[in-house]
Design a protein around this motif. Sequence first.
Motif, short mmCIF file in Angstrom:
data_model
loop_
_atom_site.label_atom_id
_atom_site.label_comp_id
_atom_site.label_asym_id
_atom_site.label_seq_id
_atom_site.Cartn_x
_atom_site.Cartn_y
_atom_site.Cartn_z
N ILE A 196 53.28 62.31 -19.10
CA ILE A 196 53.23 63.63 -19.83
C ILE A 196 52.54 63.22 -21.21
O ILE A 196 51.68 64.06 -21.38
N ARG A 197 52.82 62.20 -21.82
CA ARG A 197 52.07 62.01 -23.14
C ARG A 197 50.81 61.40 -23.09
O ARG A 197 49.71 61.85 -23.61
N THR A 198 50.64 60.49 -21.82
CA THR A 198 49.15 59.78 -21.73
C THR A 198 48.37 60.69 -20.88
O THR A 198 47.07 61.12 -21.14
N VAL A 199 48.78 60.94 -19.45
CA VAL A 199 47.90 61.63 -18.51
C VAL A 199 48.02 63.13 -18.53
O VAL A 199 46.83 63.81 -18.53
N GLY A 200 49.13 63.61 -18.70
CA GLY A 200 49.25 64.90 -19.01
C GLY A 200 49.65 65.59 -17.49
O GLY A 200 49.04 65.17 -16.48
N ILE A 201 50.35 66.79 -17.42
CA ILE A 201 50.72 67.20 -16.20
C ILE A 201 49.36 68.03 -15.76
O ILE A 201 49.23 68.24 -14.44
N LYS A 202 48.60 68.43 -16.63
CA LYS A 202 47.52 69.32 -16.11
C LYS A 202 46.42 68.52 -15.19
O LYS A 202 45.89 69.09 -14.49
N ALA A 203 46.51 67.14 -15.37
CA ALA A 203 45.81 66.39 -14.64
C ALA A 203 46.16 66.25 -12.93
O ALA A 203 45.43 65.68 -11.98
N SER A 204 47.28 66.98 -12.74
CA SER A 204 47.93 66.67 -11.35
C SER A 204 48.13 68.19 -10.80
O SER A 204 48.49 68.07 -9.64
N VAL A 205 48.26 69.04 -11.48
CA VAL A 205 48.66 70.54 -11.00
C VAL A 205 47.53 71.41 -11.31
O VAL A 205 46.72 71.01 -12.44
N GLU A 206 47.60 72.51 -10.81
CA GLU A 206 46.45 73.48 -11.28
C GLU A 206 46.87 74.40 -12.30
O GLU A 206 48.15 74.11 -12.54
N ILE A 207 45.93 74.83 -12.71
CA ILE A 207 46.16 75.54 -14.22
C ILE A 207 47.39 76.51 -14.25
O ILE A 207 48.28 76.58 -15.08
N SER A 208 47.33 77.27 -12.91
CA SER A 208 48.39 78.15 -12.90
C SER A 208 49.89 77.59 -12.87
O SER A 208 50.90 78.48 -13.08
N GLN A 209 49.82 76.59 -12.35
CA GLN A 209 51.08 76.01 -12.07
C GLN A 209 51.63 75.20 -13.24
O GLN A 209 52.74 74.50 -13.12
N VAL A 210 50.67 75.10 -14.28
CA VAL A 210 51.36 74.00 -15.47
C VAL A 210 52.56 74.57 -16.01
O VAL A 210 53.44 73.81 -16.31
N SER A 211 52.76 75.78 -16.31
CA SER A 211 53.72 76.42 -17.23
C SER A 211 55.00 76.05 -16.20
O SER A 211 56.21 75.84 -16.69
N GLU A 212 54.96 76.60 -14.99
CA GLU A 212 55.87 76.15 -13.85
C GLU A 212 56.37 74.89 -13.70
O GLU A 212 57.55 74.62 -13.59
N THR A 213 55.63 74.02 -13.79
CA THR A 213 55.73 72.62 -13.56
C THR A 213 56.69 72.03 -14.94
O THR A 213 57.53 71.20 -14.79
N LEU A 214 56.13 72.42 -16.20
CA LEU A 214 56.70 72.16 -17.30
C LEU A 214 58.09 72.66 -17.37
O LEU A 214 59.26 71.96 -17.79
N GLY A 215 58.30 73.84 -17.04
CA GLY A 215 59.55 74.43 -16.77
C GLY A 215 60.46 73.63 -15.83
O GLY A 215 61.54 73.25 -16.08
N ALA A 216 59.80 73.17 -14.63
CA ALA A 216 60.83 72.28 -13.65
C ALA A 216 61.03 71.11 -14.34
O ALA A 216 62.29 70.69 -14.03
N ALA A 217 60.24 70.51 -15.07
CA ALA A 217 60.42 69.28 -15.59
C ALA A 217 61.48 69.40 -16.86
O ALA A 217 62.57 68.36 -16.89
N LEU A 218 61.84 70.67 -17.60
CA LEU A 218 62.70 70.49 -18.28
C LEU A 218 64.12 71.09 -17.72
O LEU A 218 65.03 70.49 -17.96
N SER A 219 63.92 71.83 -16.56
CA SER A 219 65.11 71.96 -15.75
C SER A 219 65.56 70.36 -15.37
O SER A 219 67.01 70.26 -15.22
#
Length: 1626
Positions: A905-928
Amino acid sequence: MSSTLIQAVLSSSPNYDTLFESLCWPEDSWPQTERVEALTALIESLGPFLTDSDSAQTPLTGVNRSGIRDKIESVIWSKCLPFLCRLSAEARDDTRCRESTATVCRLLGVSVGVCGENVRTGVVSSILPSLQRMSEEEPLTPGTLSVQVAAEVLAALMPLLTADEELTLDTLNCALSSVRSLPDDLVSKVMVRIILTSLSCCSDARSNIILKRVLDDVCSWHSTERTPVVTERTLLCLTVLSDHLLKSHIVTSSECREADPRLRPQFWIICQDGLTHRDSVSRKRALYLLKRCAALSEEEGFDSRSSTSEDGETLFKWAPSKSKPLREFWEDYTLVMETLEENQVHVVRPVLNRIDTLIQATVNDSEGSGLFHPSWLLCVYQRMFHSENKSLMREGVCHLLQLQVLQQPAFAAAFSQFVVGSFMNVLSETSLFCRSPGQSVGDCPELAVKLQVFLVTFFTSLPSEDRGCVLFQLIQQLSSKHWCAVPLLFVCQAFSHLPPCPLLKIGGLSALREVLRCTMITHQVLLRGAAQCFLLKSALSLTDVNEVTVDDIFSFLMHFRADESLCRGTELWNELCIWLLEHECSFKSRILDGDFTDDPTQKETIRAYVQQEVLAYLRVPASTGQAERLPDTREADKLARALLLCVDMERRRLGGETSEILGSLLSPLLDTLSRVYTNIYLPVRKSDKSLQLLLRLLQLGTKPCGQQKEVEEDEVMFAIEQTFLKLVDPVQDFILRRLCGELQELFDVERAELYLCVLRQLVVMCSSSSRCPKNIQQFAFPKLIKYSLSVLLEPAQQVPSVANQVSKAVSMASLAAVCELLQQGGISMRADTASALKSMNDYFCTLKTSSQFQSSLGNINKSLMKPQLLGSSSDLEAQGLLQQDWGRIAANFLRDQWICLNFLIRTVGIKASVEISQVSETLGAALSCSVEALALLPSDFVLPVLNVMNTLLPQLVQDQENLCVQAVTLSWELVQGLSTNAHDFWPALKGFISMAFQHKLLQLTHDQAPILTTALTKIFTDLLELSQSKSGVFGVLLQHCCQTWLPNDPAIRDQAAAVFSSVFNHLDIVTEACVYGPVFRRDQRLVLDVQIYVEQLGAKCAANVGVTSDTRDDQLPRTCVLTFLSRLDPSDQQHQRFMEELVMKLLRKDSLISKSKVRYYGNSLQHRVKNRAWQTLLLLLPKLKEDFVATLVKHVFEAGFCSNQASVKYLIEWMMILILVKYPHHIDKFWSCFNFDHEKTKTSICTFLSVLVHFSVIIPHVKDKVGQLRRALDIILQSCFNHNFSVRLYALLALKKVWSLAEKEEEDDEAFQGLSSVVTACLNQAETMQSTGNANKNWLRIQGHFFFGAFHPIRDYSMETIFQTFPSLSELADDEWIPPWKFEKLSFFPESLLIPLRNSAPELGQLQAGDWVQQDRSEQDKEERWSEVQKKITPWRSGINDQEPELKLVPAQRAARLGKQHGTLLVVASLIDKPTNLGGLCRTCEIFGASGLVLDSLHHLNDKHFQSLSVSAELWLPLLEVKPVELTHFLQVKKSEGYCIVGVEQTANSQKLQDFKFPEKTLLLLGNEREGIPANLLQMLDVCVEIPQQGIIRSLNVHVSAALLIWEYTRQRLITGSQEVHSHCG
């Protein structure tokens, strides 16, 4: 029934059968006392007729005589004994039972006396088995008596047994046997009623035989079973018999000498054990016996030479020629032992000098034999060591440590076992090592310093042949039980100061190893490391190198941890190298493979030893093909440390090339590592051991950061790295091959950890070395990532196998290791590595939606399946590993996932692996998932999860606030749960604070995130509460926040305003930090003080180098926030606004405390908070703007009128002075303060007068100097006539100072000339009228006080003065002092400050604390010998000869003319000697209707003090005279009359007054005012009653105690009488 009436009945020739039948009672009935007494009188009168058959006056015929005897025997067997058995079965203890028992026992005694010898023998034989019961609760068998009843029966029969020696001996043996088995309360009854009665009935010769028999039995029992219980019983027996054993024998026969306990060495051992007994009554008995023996020895002129034991020891010494010094000596000794019972230091301390007198008496004996045996002195110390009062215990330890007599070898040898045993036991008490008054924080505790000197003196004085044995025993004591960190540290430090001497052999090193292994398991890592350092220094100076081998030394060194004590580059490491060099050729030769060296003079060198050990280490058996566990790492630790020490030694000795030395030592290892990849037949065990040794060499060889010199490179470590850099390729290839598919057994999980550790070490070594041939990640990282992902992507097996699950665990661990290495930085990332990381990012950031429509990361929180051991069920070791370690393996697998995700998350980032529309959902999933992981992971594994949350929370707080709050709350609960686990708590706390209190969350206002800000406020409150019990918690938060709000990093200075703005949302944190200072328990404070002491040792203690500094100082929050405030820029508007808001909050805190109704005392919490608040205000004052100061000055002046402690008052006055100096236009507001109503201001006007004392600092800045001086003089002169002494004193001092300024203006101003005569008169009056008493002393003291003398408000304005000098001079507790070095220690402390850190003038800091308000102490005349204590009475010395014969009993007519009835309470006050107490007691007894008062002498009635308290009560109360020496017999008589003997005494079996029911016939025995009830009378008591106490004082006045019991007796009788009246009415 009178004898005349009996004679009349017998002379009328009655029918004796009818007479007996009329006086006897039915079997099932309870006989009346009068009937039993009548029958007793009848049989007693018939006795002479039955025994004297030849008398002419005998009215009985032979037939009648025989019939009467039969009737009497029938009374014995069918009436008396059955009724006594019935009494025993009912087990009642009321007055009726007592009276019935006494009358029936007397009837039985008279009846048996009339019958023949056979009946007497039969009765006694039937009773003796009743004494053998183990407990009174044990069920009675039919026909047996209770112990109490049996004792009363035997006491009644005892006068009849004296003629039968065999029967007497049987009774005596049975009684002595019962003493060993019966409960405590029954033992005294047996001794008193049986043995004591038998002695009173025997002749002197028979009495001596009995005494000798008892003494033999008691001494023999104690010699075979020397336990506290046996000591308690034997002392009871000896005290009961003390009047017989210790009676004067001017003409001593051989029989008497045999019964003399003073001639028995075991008797004195019993006494000594009693003096140190835990039970206070046993101590009292032992001391009583000792005093009796001393008194008797003086009276008889006893010679102790006849009491020498077989080993030549004479415990009790007495010589007629030295009677006076001996008497004085034992008086001193008993005085010390009696005073120690008080358990209060202020009572005990005055008599401690008596111990020195005792010691001097033993040393100065002209014959050299000493007046007493040293063991008596040990009893004194042992008694102090066992005290419940820790202060008294500490006094005893300090006194022993300063014992000069231990410089004599004889005394040192006598004390050796005491030092090994009791002394070492008491040293384990942590509280002993608290700081003494006058010591500063960071000083070595006074007791620890004395301990060092003591041990040196003690060992130097010991005979040389005993030193090694004693030292060995002392070390064994350290490992025999758990020692806390503080005492262990200082004992080890004391050992390290012993002079070098070869005392420790292989057994000693083994004992030291046990200390390291068993004892040093405390949580205080720094203290544990310091103790290891001192212990190693002790071993170096005390080991006998001729008795230990080199291998023994290195096996011993293996137990010292490199991260705590024995690490390279420290002074301790260098000392060890020098020691090994000095003794290299002195070590004992080893025996290898059973071969003996032909030449014993040929010694093994360290280098030869290391070379042989390397070969032996790598010599392993051929591989069996079976799975093997990883070899024990301790072998590699031992060899790696030996290698490093050997290299450093060789460099010191030869100064040669380090690489050559290493090459010769490491050649077998280098050869193995070079072939580790290519040699496929290399045993796995050999490769494992070679990698373990490689890893430990690289780890142990690195010097701690604090010891690495930037200029000078570590040659040894450089040579090691260069040596191993040549082998990077084969080692790396081998590790990659093993990690990529070869590790499939359970044992391989540990092996993978080893390989990854080696890989990490190689990467670090290559990245830091400029000579590295290539970057290790070129192909290692991409290959490892790709293979590991392929394993993790394999589909799950339905039945998981060991190989599959182990491969997954190894693959996940490999990915985590790669991520950690890349995150460390310093490694350039290649394209193929970045591509591999992208694949890994895709794997972990895969979004998965569950059936509940909740998103999660599909490959996060995946768990390993527990595998099945197929086909290997016979492998018990593998099964055990699976059962024990699979949980740890699964937890590591889960933690490694979060390590990877955090890096990605710090180096590559979630944006590199998911679509822009799913970034917020992926971050929320990670926090869950992170919230879920907190519940899945062990508490010590959650740090990677917190690191992930740190990144996610700022991005989700706006959209998913509830989820963020849940994550923060659960994290805090988890951290709180770790508070008892120091190892995991602090990393978790730091991780949590970095996450929850990060800058982006601190910036949020309540409107932006109301739920989260409320949660953070609640967490801050919890954290503050936790910090009250756990030091350092609040400091972690303050360090983080201060560095967040004012960062040191120049790169983010552009964002400084935005970063600092968040401080306004959390002003409460800063405010609480300004006044923070928890009140710790004393033990917590002690540990912190000792940690500071160790830290100040610096490099001298290797623990300070090895242990990572992690400040737990409770002053850290204040030092952080004060440094933060000192860095604020007054020109910055945000900073200025923040300071103003903070000032107002601090003023409100001060005002709330001042207005509260709770009165606060010096060093109370309220006092400390006010002091801290004003210190902060004083620090901020120079930075405040003028317009704000204009509003501030009103609050400052108002604070001056409040009642404040001295330290707060000085700060307020100082602040007033600085305001008037900088802003002199506020001088009119200052003058207006003197216009308030003086009744309201009272002595607070002194605060403003104190400001005028420093008017010389203010006057240069005002415009109208003359006018202001005149106004000052007008105000001061008015106060000079104030009715309050303190106000006048302050005014006179101010007048003296201000007038000295006015005198300079006097020539120019006529008004001053007019005041000259008035002022001069006032000052002269101050000097002359106060020339005597307290007034003069206070006048001198106030002039010399630091605030009015050495202190200068401008020159001395510095942080040192505010936070250290002022608190110390104001007598504030030293934990409130903040020395300058604590500020300098902070990493963010600035180099330049607006306010000076240190004071430029040294004068103020050199002063001693002390205020002028002191009371004089009157001098008292003191007696030379008994100055500070009161001598105790010796009641046995008042003999019968001193009594006047005409005052034996009170006249019988007195009771007849009394005008009111009395109860049956008899009060015995023969032991009381003060007439005032006796007079008051007489009055109390008369008022409450006691049946009588017993005094030691009726002469008291004529004493005016008695009469003033008794107010004629003696005229209406029956009085009886019984001397103290007659009390034993008097109590025996009263006991036989059915009285219950009650005493007021605190014993183990005492009953509470509110719970005790007084029998109707009660005898209340009162003790002496000082001594209480003597030990020889305690066992006469049936019941001990104690008065419940709530306070600290140990005892009440004897008259008050008696009045409480007499009233309680009367109250119970009144209640009983009332109930009887109601029952009759009903």
